[in-house]
Design a protein around this motif. Sequence first.
Motif, PDB file in Angstrom:
ATOM      1  N   MET A 128      -4.240  11.187   4.442  1.00  0.00           N
ATOM      2  CA  MET A 128      -3.607   9.895   4.214  1.00  0.00           C
ATOM      3  C   MET A 128      -3.008   9.828   2.808  1.00  0.00           C
ATOM      4  N   PRO A 129      -1.826   9.203   2.664  1.00  0.00           N
ATOM      5  CA  PRO A 129      -1.199   9.074   1.346  1.00  0.00           C
ATOM      6  C   PRO A 129      -1.842   7.951   0.540  1.00  0.00           C
ATOM      7  N   GLY A 130      -1.532   7.931  -0.749  1.00  0.00           N
ATOM      8  CA  GLY A 130      -1.964   6.811  -1.579  1.00  0.00           C
ATOM      9  C   GLY A 130      -3.123   7.144  -2.500  1.00  0.00           C
ATOM     10  N   ASP A 131      -3.230   6.370  -3.595  1.00  0.00           N
ATOM     11  CA  ASP A 131      -4.342   6.541  -4.527  1.00  0.00           C
ATOM     12  C   ASP A 131      -5.363   5.422  -4.308  1.00  0.00           C
ATOM     13  N   ALA A 132      -6.381   5.389  -5.158  1.00  0.00           N
ATOM     14  CA  ALA A 132      -7.486   4.449  -4.976  1.00  0.00           C
ATOM     15  C   ALA A 132      -7.027   2.997  -4.985  1.00  0.00           C
ATOM     16  N   LYS A 133      -6.147   2.643  -5.910  1.00  0.00           N
ATOM     17  CA  LYS A 133      -5.712   1.252  -6.002  1.00  0.00           C
ATOM     18  C   LYS A 133      -4.807   0.888  -4.830  1.00  0.00           C
TER      19      LYS A 133
END
Length: 211
Positions: free
Chosen positions: A130-135
Amino acid sequence: GALGFDADQRLSLEEYRAMRVLGFRFRMGYLGDLTSEEVDDAPAADIMIGAIQHAHYSGWDVGNHPGSDDGKRAVSDANKAALPLMPIFADLEEPAPSTTIMQIEQWSAEWCAAVVRPGNEAEVYWGAGMPGDAKELYQLAFTGYWSSFSNVVVPWRCGYKMRQLYHFPKGECLVRDVYPQAPAIVADISIDVDVAFSDYLGRRVKLCAAG
């Protein structure tokens, strides 16, 4: 935390009773497979029930699977299983490599709107690829997060409320791999093992128990 499992297979009352004796407290059932009989049988065996929608195939194109359609189907399948209004988890994992977090944001907003409309809560199982960082994960429309056994980011501020345990060489295993003493009636059932606990904000997994 509480020990549970997720599985595609339909279980009988006797099988649920055997799983409870082994120490499992809950089962996450896949919508479309989960039956109304199981929604009665599991709590009768002192095993709580949760609901998750099946993932799409590996490499799925987000643009070809609108979140609104998937969310409406999740609600329909939950109704067929005679589940009460409760949290429903989306299963997000392994989209096409070109998928962006903006596409996931749109899909999630549509899915959550459809699931929440009749009164459910919308949560997510966050899997591999899945793409994306923690925030960015935290800022999605979901109100709770369940981690796969894969190496995935932890949602900023809230963390996870449930985690799938790793079993070599993959998450899925047989009951007898976890409990060698498991009785024959459940020993060869294929499961993923999960642990539920409080996230950083004190939120816990909500499940269907005996009324």
